[in-house]
Design a protein around this motif. Structure first.
Motif, mmCIF file in Angstrom:
data_model
loop_
_atom_site.group_PDB
_atom_site.id
_atom_site.type_symbol
_atom_site.label_atom_id
_atom_site.label_comp_id
_atom_site.label_asym_id
_atom_site.label_seq_id
_atom_site.Cartn_x
_atom_site.Cartn_y
_atom_site.Cartn_z
ATOM 1 N N ILE A 181 0.857 -1.189 0.000
ATOM 2 C CA ILE A 181 0.000 0.000 0.000
ATOM 3 C C ILE A 181 0.893 1.239 0.000
ATOM 4 O O ILE A 181 1.837 1.343 0.799
ATOM 5 N N SER A 182 0.576 2.172 -0.882
ATOM 6 C CA SER A 182 1.330 3.421 -0.970
ATOM 7 C C SER A 182 0.402 4.583 -0.655
ATOM 8 O O SER A 182 -0.687 4.702 -1.233
ATOM 9 N N ILE A 183 0.810 5.429 0.265
ATOM 10 C CA ILE A 183 0.054 6.643 0.585
ATOM 11 C C ILE A 183 0.576 7.763 -0.309
ATOM 12 O O ILE A 183 1.765 8.091 -0.281
ATOM 13 N N ASP A 184 -0.309 8.345 -1.093
ATOM 14 C CA ASP A 184 0.083 9.399 -2.023
ATOM 15 C C ASP A 184 0.009 10.779 -1.385
ATOM 16 O O ASP A 184 0.875 11.632 -1.601
ATOM 17 N N HIS A 185 -1.057 11.015 -0.619
ATOM 18 C CA HIS A 185 -1.203 12.321 0.036
ATOM 19 C C HIS A 185 -2.209 12.186 1.173
ATOM 20 O O HIS A 185 -2.960 11.197 1.252
ATOM 21 N N LEU A 186 -2.245 13.163 2.032
ATOM 22 C CA LEU A 186 -3.251 13.211 3.101
ATOM 23 C C LEU A 186 -3.599 14.656 3.382
ATOM 24 O O LEU A 186 -2.809 15.567 3.151
ATOM 25 N N SER A 187 -4.810 14.872 3.888
ATOM 26 C CA SER A 187 -5.265 16.231 4.201
ATOM 27 C C SER A 187 -6.373 16.159 5.236
ATOM 28 O O SER A 187 -7.020 15.127 5.408
ATOM 29 N N LEU A 208 7.904 13.407 3.918
ATOM 30 C CA LEU A 208 7.817 13.341 5.371
ATOM 31 C C LEU A 208 8.937 12.468 5.924
ATOM 32 O O LEU A 208 9.529 11.632 5.224
ATOM 33 N N ASP A 209 9.219 12.663 7.201
ATOM 34 C CA ASP A 209 10.188 11.814 7.887
ATOM 35 C C ASP A 209 9.782 10.359 7.750
ATOM 36 O O ASP A 209 8.592 10.021 7.815
ATOM 37 N N GLU A 210 10.738 9.494 7.552
ATOM 38 C CA GLU A 210 10.446 8.066 7.314
ATOM 39 C C GLU A 210 9.657 7.447 8.463
ATOM 40 O O GLU A 210 8.741 6.643 8.235
ATOM 41 N N ASN A 211 9.992 7.819 9.686
ATOM 42 C CA ASN A 211 9.262 7.272 10.834
ATOM 43 C C ASN A 211 7.815 7.748 10.835
ATOM 44 O O ASN A 211 6.901 6.988 11.212
ATOM 45 N N LEU A 212 7.598 8.988 10.397
ATOM 46 C CA LEU A 212 6.232 9.503 10.326
ATOM 47 C C LEU A 212 5.438 8.768 9.234
ATOM 48 O O LEU A 212 4.250 8.461 9.415
ATOM 49 N N GLN A 213 6.087 8.485 8.128
ATOM 50 C CA GLN A 213 5.430 7.715 7.069
ATOM 51 C C GLN A 213 5.013 6.330 7.590
ATOM 52 O O GLN A 213 3.889 5.885 7.360
ATOM 53 N N LYS A 214 5.902 5.657 8.275
ATOM 54 C CA LYS A 214 5.596 4.330 8.821
ATOM 55 C C LYS A 214 4.442 4.402 9.826
ATOM 56 O O LYS A 214 3.594 3.510 9.879
ATOM 57 N N ALA A 215 4.419 5.479 10.616
ATOM 58 C CA ALA A 215 3.357 5.629 11.617
ATOM 59 C C ALA A 215 1.996 5.789 10.951
ATOM 60 O O ALA A 215 0.989 5.228 11.419
ATOM 61 N N PHE A 216 1.928 6.532 9.847
ATOM 62 C CA PHE A 216 0.657 6.683 9.137
ATOM 63 C C PHE A 216 0.233 5.369 8.477
ATOM 64 O O PHE A 216 -0.964 5.055 8.417
#
Length: 258
Positions: A181-187, A208-216
């Motif tokens: 799964i790839s997250i493209d954007h968020l709002s 975004l920071d890699e850790n923040l990406q993993k958290a989302f």
């Protein structure tokens, strides 16, 4: 005397010509009758020609149109049979562990998913995959570029909306690949539905920071947006595409037949 002589000479010249022109009344009437007959025949031919030619043209055009319609119907019927054969392999059963309720409206290209998670309402809109392009890539030789192209075209797009009781909503644009799964954007969407065009929407997700990406990613996973869910959705949307295509063909056939 000179005047009378002139009149007598003129009469002697005109009278024989007049007598010769009507010397035989029978032939005169015959000539008149023949002229009338010929006139009638020509008039009849002109009338028949003017009456039948448009009819013949209309008949020829209608005949050509009917042949084209019959040919189209034959092709449609053949294509419908092929589509119905594909429908036999459609996905009908939903796995018990599937966390969402599916709303699938026939005639629409998307499906809607809903579920409640704690105090949140989660809605997902799933669009069609590019099945045709994916099939074409299967015939290509293996290679880095081809693998990347296949990866992109075998994906399905999702819009994930997570709403709080306050009415605010966190919206994700997601692309689901096989087992990934790839997250493209968020709002964040406001509760009143208003959108400020100048509002700051944050950086690109990949920035975004890699850790923040993993958290989302983990945030979405515990709410049901995970590879086991999206892999089934891919199969489901392939089946839906086949069903919608079959229905579209039948609607075309019904229109042509009317």
């Amino acid at each position: 005397m000179a005047l009378n002589s002139i009149f007598r000479r003129a009469s002697s010249l005109v009278l024989p010509l007049a007598v010769r022109s009507i010397a035989t009344p029978r032939s005169f009437h015959h000539a008149i009758s023949a002229a009338i007959t010929v006139g009638k025949r020509n008039l009849s031919q002109d009338l028949n020609r003017s009456f039948f030619l448009p009819s013949l043209r209309s008949y020829s055009a209608a005949s050509a149109s009917n042949k084209a319609d019959v040919s189209l119907l034959n092709v449609l019927e053949s294509e419908i049979k092929c589509a119905e054969e594909d429908d036999q392999n459609s996905v009908d059963e939903i796995p018990e562990e599937f966390p969402f309720k599916i709303q699938d409206n026939p005639g629409e290209r998307t499906i809607s998913l809903t579920r409640k998670y704690e105090d949140e309402i989660i809605k997902v809109e799933v669009d069609m995959p590019n099945v045709a392009a994916e099939d074409e890539d299967e015939d290509n030789d293996e290679g880095g570029d081809n693998d990347e192209q296949t990866r992109e075209e075998s994906s399905i797009p999702l819009v994930v909306s997570i709403s709080k009781e306050s009415g605010e909503c966190l919206e994700f644009g997601v692309t689901a690949f096989p087992d990934e799964i790839s997250i493209d954007h968020l709002s964040i969407k406001k509760a009143d539905g208003s959108e400020d065009q100048l509002a700051y929407e944050g950086p690109e997700f990949q920035d975004l920071d890699e850790n923040l990406q993993k958290a989302f990613h983990k945030y979405l996973e515990i709410r049901g947006i995970k590879p086991s869910t999206t892999n089934f959705l891919h199969e489901y949307m392939v089946s839906k595409d086949s069903r919608e295509y079959s229905m579209w063909l039948k609607n075309l056939k019904n229109f042509v037949e009317k």
